[in-house]
Write a protein that holds these residues in place. Sequence first.
Motif, PDB file in Angstrom:
ATOM      1  N   CYS A  81       6.465  -3.911 -12.672  1.00  0.00           N
ATOM      2  CA  CYS A  81       7.002  -4.668 -11.540  1.00  0.00           C
ATOM      3  C   CYS A  81       7.130  -6.141 -11.893  1.00  0.00           C
ATOM      4  N   THR A  82       8.238  -6.730 -11.489  1.00  0.00           N
ATOM      5  CA  THR A  82       8.480  -8.149 -11.738  1.00  0.00           C
ATOM      6  C   THR A  82       9.018  -8.803 -10.481  1.00  0.00           C
ATOM      7  N   ASP A 122       6.436 -13.365 -11.853  1.00  0.00           N
ATOM      8  CA  ASP A 122       5.113 -12.749 -11.799  1.00  0.00           C
ATOM      9  C   ASP A 122       5.285 -11.282 -12.147  1.00  0.00           C
ATOM     10  N   THR A 123       4.342 -10.739 -12.890  1.00  0.00           N
ATOM     11  CA  THR A 123       4.466  -9.345 -13.320  1.00  0.00           C
ATOM     12  C   THR A 123       3.189  -8.562 -13.017  1.00  0.00           C
ATOM     13  N   TRP A 124       3.373  -7.269 -12.828  1.00  0.00           N
ATOM     14  CA  TRP A 124       2.253  -6.356 -12.603  1.00  0.00           C
ATOM     15  C   TRP A 124       2.471  -5.117 -13.467  1.00  0.00           C
ATOM     16  N   ARG A 125       1.383  -4.605 -14.000  1.00  0.00           N
ATOM     17  CA  ARG A 125       1.486  -3.396 -14.816  1.00  0.00           C
ATOM     18  C   ARG A 125       1.769  -2.164 -13.963  1.00  0.00           C
ATOM     19  N   ALA A 171       0.759  -0.355  -7.751  1.00  0.00           N
ATOM     20  CA  ALA A 171      -0.438  -0.419  -6.909  1.00  0.00           C
ATOM     21  C   ALA A 171      -1.161  -1.755  -7.029  1.00  0.00           C
ATOM     22  N   ASP A 172      -0.867  -2.534  -8.067  1.00  0.00           N
ATOM     23  CA  ASP A 172      -1.522  -3.834  -8.238  1.00  0.00           C
ATOM     24  C   ASP A 172      -0.937  -4.909  -7.323  1.00  0.00           C
ATOM     25  N   ARG A 199       4.232  -5.734  -0.758  1.00  0.00           N
ATOM     26  CA  ARG A 199       5.016  -4.496  -0.826  1.00  0.00           C
ATOM     27  C   ARG A 199       5.777  -4.259   0.481  1.00  0.00           C
ATOM     28  N   PHE A 200       5.153  -4.580   1.606  1.00  0.00           N
ATOM     29  CA  PHE A 200       5.879  -4.498   2.878  1.00  0.00           C
ATOM     30  C   PHE A 200       7.028  -5.496   2.902  1.00  0.00           C
ATOM     31  N   ARG A 201       6.766  -6.731   2.462  1.00  0.00           N
ATOM     32  CA  ARG A 201       7.774  -7.797   2.524  1.00  0.00           C
ATOM     33  C   ARG A 201       8.979  -7.467   1.669  1.00  0.00           C
TER      34      ARG A 201
END
Length: 297
Positions: A259-260, A273-276, A279-280, A286-288
């Motif tokens: 996710c970016t 910003d990044t997430w592996r 769920a992180d 996630r709602f927004r």
Amino acid sequence: MNSDRVKHRLGRLVSLGLIRTIVPGVSSSIFRDGWLASIFYLNLNNPGFDRPPANAIGMSLALGDDGFGAFDRLEADLYDLRHQLRKRRGVNDNKALLAHAWPHYFTPEAVLRYLFNERAPALLALRVCMYRHAADLLDDFPVGKVALSKEQESKLIAALQAELTGLGVEYPAESKALDSGVQDETKGDDTLAAIVVNHFCSMIVSIANVYQTRFTELREAKFSGLRVCILPVRHAAGDGADKVGTVLFDGVANGRNLCTLVQASVGGGTICDTWRREADISIDARFRHGLLSKPKS
């Protein structure tokens, strides 16, 4: 299973995050069959599917008025026109009011007349239709500005005419609220339909270019060659749905963050910003960004 049980089951799947969002089916005369079935966006990254993540995610948040995109402008014009007519209800000079109003709208008169009777559910379905066609264009133009050739434009027009009524020879009946408006009698049905379908094509190209600009870095560096799906992100009326953009890529590049989030900075650059894992990301984020929907009470 009755409709109440179906709604309960669907609400449960939404609350578990297995379904990202649901675009309810809608009955409307603008759609070719008179109605459009419900659309379900599955969360194929949810562990409940018992499979590896299937979609890389790109999110963006526009600053200021940058997110006031093509469909938001159309809705704003449509809602303003209805508001003006409601204020003048019972007054006999709608003809003068409308003649004065048309030039002030970004959206052509023919398009406003075409959509005047349509309410929020039908407009949401039309937005999703345009997002889908814009995503198809992004697949055809993986990099660079989206600009249609004559052949591509004809193909898009044919696709719209297959889905929507009134874009061929026939033209949908006008609202009685607009009967006293000024309309150029020299324009035949074919001309009015051409104005509508050409404006819709322009909107779709505009939407595609907005998303192309927002996600160029991701598409070039990380997710080139992957098909794109644009998620419909819901906000309160007037909040500007196009301020938030979210796309799903059909696949996950090995060794890449799933996710970016790309945000424009005040200085004119971008911040990523990044997430592996999905769920992180915080639940609020996630709602927004439309990755999850709040269950209806």
